[in-house]
Design a protein around this motif. Structure first.
Motif, PDB file in Angstrom:
ATOM      1  N   PHE A   1       2.991 -17.668   7.247  1.00 56.42           N
ATOM      2  CA  PHE A   1       3.746 -18.715   6.563  1.00 56.42           C
ATOM      3  C   PHE A   1       4.700 -18.134   5.521  1.00 56.42           C
ATOM      4  N   ASP A   2       4.497 -16.857   5.173  1.00 60.86           N
ATOM      5  CA  ASP A   2       5.295 -16.260   4.116  1.00 60.86           C
ATOM      6  C   ASP A   2       5.367 -14.738   4.340  1.00 60.86           C
ATOM      7  N   VAL A   3       6.540 -14.253   4.748  1.00 61.30           N
ATOM      8  CA  VAL A   3       6.715 -12.840   5.048  1.00 61.30           C
ATOM      9  C   VAL A   3       6.562 -11.974   3.801  1.00 61.30           C
ATOM     10  N   THR A   4       6.747 -12.556   2.630  1.00 56.65           N
ATOM     11  CA  THR A   4       6.607 -11.743   1.420  1.00 56.65           C
ATOM     12  C   THR A   4       5.174 -11.271   1.207  1.00 56.65           C
ATOM     13  N   ASN A   5       4.218 -11.834   1.947  1.00 55.91           N
ATOM     14  CA  ASN A   5       2.860 -11.267   1.919  1.00 55.91           C
ATOM     15  C   ASN A   5       2.897  -9.818   2.413  1.00 55.91           C
ATOM     16  N   LEU A   6       3.688  -9.574   3.464  1.00 52.57           N
ATOM     17  CA  LEU A   6       3.843  -8.213   3.977  1.00 52.57           C
ATOM     18  C   LEU A   6       4.580  -7.349   2.963  1.00 52.57           C
ATOM     19  N   VAL A   7       5.620  -7.899   2.346  1.00 57.45           N
ATOM     20  CA  VAL A   7       6.362  -7.157   1.320  1.00 57.45           C
ATOM     21  C   VAL A   7       5.423  -6.738   0.193  1.00 57.45           C
ATOM     22  N   SER A   8       4.555  -7.642  -0.245  1.00 51.93           N
ATOM     23  CA  SER A   8       3.617  -7.334  -1.327  1.00 51.93           C
ATOM     24  C   SER A   8       2.672  -6.209  -0.938  1.00 51.93           C
ATOM     25  N   LEU A   9       2.206  -6.223   0.315  1.00 51.36           N
ATOM     26  CA  LEU A   9       1.323  -5.152   0.778  1.00 51.36           C
ATOM     27  C   LEU A   9       2.049  -3.805   0.767  1.00 51.36           C
ATOM     28  N   LEU A  10       3.322  -3.807   1.203  1.00 50.70           N
ATOM     29  CA  LEU A  10       4.101  -2.572   1.209  1.00 50.70           C
ATOM     30  C   LEU A  10       4.401  -2.096  -0.209  1.00 50.70           C
ATOM     31  N   LEU A  11       4.635  -3.030  -1.123  1.00 52.30           N
ATOM     32  CA  LEU A  11       4.918  -2.659  -2.508  1.00 52.30           C
ATOM     33  C   LEU A  11       3.741  -1.934  -3.146  1.00 52.30           C
ATOM     34  N   GLY A  12       2.526  -2.356  -2.802  1.00 55.43           N
ATOM     35  CA  GLY A  12       1.346  -1.751  -3.412  1.00 55.43           C
ATOM     36  C   GLY A  12       0.784  -0.590  -2.634  1.00 55.43           C
ATOM     37  N   ALA A  13       1.285  -0.354  -1.434  1.00 55.75           N
ATOM     38  CA  ALA A  13       0.692   0.639  -0.540  1.00 55.75           C
ATOM     39  C   ALA A  13       0.764   2.036  -1.121  1.00 55.75           C
ATOM     40  N   GLY A  14      -0.369   2.723  -1.098  1.00 51.02           N
ATOM     41  CA  GLY A  14      -0.432   4.119  -1.515  1.00 51.02           C
ATOM     42  C   GLY A  14      -0.441   4.337  -3.007  1.00 51.02           C
ATOM     43  N   GLU A  15      -0.282   3.260  -3.806  1.00 49.76           N
ATOM     44  CA  GLU A  15      -0.204   3.424  -5.256  1.00 49.76           C
ATOM     45  C   GLU A  15      -1.487   3.960  -5.866  1.00 49.76           C
ATOM     46  N   ARG A  16      -2.603   3.475  -5.355  1.00 45.95           N
ATOM     47  CA  ARG A  16      -3.866   3.803  -6.002  1.00 45.95           C
ATOM     48  C   ARG A  16      -4.601   4.927  -5.299  1.00 45.95           C
TER      49      ARG A  16
ATOM     50  N   GLY B   1       2.079  13.539   5.631  1.00 50.38           N
ATOM     51  CA  GLY B   1       1.695  12.514   4.674  1.00 50.38           C
ATOM     52  C   GLY B   1       2.629  12.464   3.493  1.00 50.38           C
ATOM     53  N   ARG B   2       3.113  13.648   3.055  1.00 53.73           N
ATOM     54  CA  ARG B   2       4.034  13.670   1.923  1.00 53.73           C
ATOM     55  C   ARG B   2       5.342  12.972   2.273  1.00 53.73           C
ATOM     56  N   VAL B   3       5.832  13.174   3.502  1.00 53.70           N
ATOM     57  CA  VAL B   3       7.062  12.500   3.921  1.00 53.70           C
ATOM     58  C   VAL B   3       6.841  10.989   3.983  1.00 53.70           C
ATOM     59  N   ALA B   4       5.726  10.576   4.594  1.00 56.98           N
ATOM     60  CA  ALA B   4       5.428   9.147   4.679  1.00 56.98           C
ATOM     61  C   ALA B   4       5.281   8.538   3.293  1.00 56.98           C
ATOM     62  N   SER B   5       4.715   9.326   2.362  1.00 55.91           N
ATOM     63  CA  SER B   5       4.562   8.837   0.996  1.00 55.91           C
ATOM     64  C   SER B   5       5.911   8.540   0.369  1.00 55.91           C
ATOM     65  N   GLU B   6       6.906   9.397   0.655  1.00 53.48           N
ATOM     66  CA  GLU B   6       8.246   9.144   0.138  1.00 53.48           C
ATOM     67  C   GLU B   6       8.810   7.843   0.701  1.00 53.48           C
ATOM     68  N   CYS B   7       8.533   7.575   1.971  1.00 53.14           N
ATOM     69  CA  CYS B   7       9.010   6.329   2.574  1.00 53.14           C
ATOM     70  C   CYS B   7       8.394   5.125   1.889  1.00 53.14           C
ATOM     71  N   LEU B   8       7.109   5.217   1.567  1.00 50.05           N
ATOM     72  CA  LEU B   8       6.437   4.106   0.914  1.00 50.05           C
ATOM     73  C   LEU B   8       6.961   3.917  -0.509  1.00 50.05           C
ATOM     74  N   ARG B   9       7.273   5.048  -1.166  1.00 49.87           N
ATOM     75  CA  ARG B   9       7.831   4.919  -2.518  1.00 49.87           C
ATOM     76  C   ARG B   9       9.151   4.159  -2.470  1.00 49.87           C
ATOM     77  N   SER B  10       9.960   4.435  -1.443  1.00 48.81           N
ATOM     78  CA  SER B  10      11.246   3.753  -1.341  1.00 48.81           C
ATOM     79  C   SER B  10      11.051   2.257  -1.144  1.00 48.81           C
ATOM     80  N   SER B  11       9.995   1.868  -0.438  1.00 49.09           N
ATOM     81  CA  SER B  11       9.767   0.443  -0.186  1.00 49.09           C
ATOM     82  C   SER B  11       9.342  -0.284  -1.453  1.00 49.09           C
ATOM     83  N   ARG B  12       8.910   0.476  -2.457  1.00 45.88           N
ATOM     84  CA  ARG B  12       8.502  -0.165  -3.710  1.00 45.88           C
ATOM     85  C   ARG B  12       9.672  -0.379  -4.654  1.00 45.88           C
ATOM     86  N   LEU B  13      10.860   0.127  -4.292  1.00 45.60           N
ATOM     87  CA  LEU B  13      12.017  -0.046  -5.162  1.00 45.60           C
ATOM     88  C   LEU B  13      12.523  -1.486  -5.122  1.00 45.60           C
TER      89      LEU B  13
END
Length: 437
Positions: free
Chosen positions: A395-410, A425-437
């Motif tokens: 019902f709300d795609v921003t649920n996925l956005v929220s999951l990506l925003l928090g992914a890998g942080e902790r 993993g380091r390369v993928a981590s950079e991709c996840l960091r970009s999604s949090r911008l």
């Protein structure tokens, strides 16, 4: 989190997707649709929802998101086919950056629920921003960004059209200064472009069905040579055992003009990560020596310039075979010949594994899990998987956005599978960091 505009988010996330060379592509009209469409729609969905600041903000449901994505995935290749697809690459244009702005504009316009005349404006604004040179593939960092420019520019075009900014009407078919007429200049084709293919069998033949996902972390035109080497390794296990590779006297690779111009250039040491992932000889040497072609093999100078690898690369010669240019279906053909003195082992393949035996849903899921291993906690992986695989019911795609925003942080050393994440993993981590911008 640091916040940026949706235009910047689309540019950054598209660039990071391209940085892995693990994305999708359309064989007949090369474009990496996922690297353009997904970042645009995620950025736009978050923007439209007001970044979750208010419960009154409009919600973007999964069905609307997927419909917009399908439209973008369909439009990009169709425009490319109107320009003879692979021919655009042969003439030195980065094809995805040429077809991509219109695809991004169409997808974003659909998510914005714009009427037909506004969508035409958006595509007109997007097409006049198209561009990208294939000379970016050798040593520059900008090659990764060119699909990002397409994503950003297409989103910008849709947002401008939504505010009543008038774009170029009939931008594709206009004979003077039109998109197809200008980007077909000098192609020596008769006719120079085929506007009818943009809409041919619309709603009956789906270009999205032709899009395939890469199994190797390298440019798509290197995949048939890799598959030829894999086949020969299976047929001649002893001859091509690692300890016997020093017996190779030379390797020749015959290929079509688009493949030769894109990946057949002579690699020279030292080489950059971008250059290595674009080069057929480099990819073949990796398969011969390491029996795999993954992101981790391209990550640092020590690996890129290994002496054992270059001793093989220096024996490989790529050649243009005009016979592979005659028919469109042969333009992916490669003939690999490995000589051991008088003995020659040869393999001819007409299409890469990703086209003849596309990755299954299970293989794509496993690819995601391997790429994010050591970057995401298992529960984060599972949550993102569940959201994506049931997106049509969201019902709300921003649920996925929220999951990506928090992914890998902790994820810290005590949570990770190893205290030091893998290079992949380091390369993928950079991709996840970009999604949090």
């Amino acid at each position: 989190h640091a916040k940026v505009t949706p235009l910047t988010a689309a540019l950054l996330n598209s660039t990071f997707i391209q940085g892995l060379e693990l994305d999708d592509y359309h064989p007949g009209a090369p474009i990496h649709s996922g690297a353009i469409i997904v970042p645009v729609l995620l950025a736009l969905a978050e923007h439209l929802s007001g970044h979750g600041k208010s419960s009154d903000s409009p919600k973007i449901d999964g069905g609307s998101f997927l419909l917009a994505a399908i439209l973008g995935y369909e439009i990009g290749p169709r425009i490319g086919l109107g320009l003879y697809g692979l021919d655009v690459l042969s003439r030195g244009w980065h094809s995805g950056a040429i077809f991509g702005p219109a695809a991004a504009a169409a997808a974003a316009s659909k998510l914005l629920r714009l009427p037909a005349d506004k969508i035409e404006d958006a595509i007109g604004i997007a097409c006049t921003q198209a561009g990208g040179l294939m000379s970016a593939q050798y040593e520059s960092m900008v090659k990764r960004m060119q699909h990002g420019f397409a994503a950003r520019n297409g989103l910008f075009a849709a947002l401008m059209a939504a505010k009543d900014y008038t774009g170029i009407k009939q931008v594709l078919e206009r004979p003077y200064g039109g998109f197809l007429s200008n980007f077909s200049l000098g192609n020596k084709r008769d006719p120079p472009n085929r506007p009818e293919l943009v809409t041919a069998q619309l709603g009956q033949r789906w270009e999205i069905d032709q899009i395939v996902v890469k199994p190797y972390a390298s440019m798509a035109a290197t995949h048939v040579p890799i598959d030829c080497i894999r086949a020969l390794q299976e047929e001649c296990p002893q001859l091509l055992a690692v300890e016997n590779l020093h017996n190779i006297s030379n390797v020749t690779v015959d290929m079509s003009e688009p493949a030769f111009k894109k990946g057949g250039w002579k690699a020279k040491k030292p080489i950059t990560m971008t250059g290595a992932q674009m080069n057929a000889s480099y990819a073949m040497a990796l398969q011969l020596l390491d029996r795999k072609v993954t992101v981790a093999q391209f990550l640092d100078d020590a690996q890129l310039n290994r002496s054992d690898l270059w001793s093989i690369i220096d024996k490989i010669e790529c050649r243009h075979d005009p016979d592979f240019d005659a028919a469109h279906e042969n333009q992916w053909s490669h003939r690999v010949s490995i000589s051991f003195g008088e003995r020659v082992q040869q393999k001819l393949l007409h299409a890469p594994r990703s086209q003849t035996s596309p990755l299954s849903n299970d293989e794509i899921l496993e690819k995601w899990r391997v790429t994010t291993h050591g970057v995401l906690k298992p529960e984060e992986q599972q949550a993102i998987e569940a959201e994506v695989l049931s997106l049509e019911n969201s019902f709300d795609v921003t649920n996925l956005v929220s999951l990506l925003l928090g992914a890998g942080e902790r994820l810290d050393a005590t949570d990770a599978p190893s205290a030091s994440p893998s290079p992949k993993g380091r390369v993928a981590s950079e991709c996840l960091r970009s999604s949090r911008l």
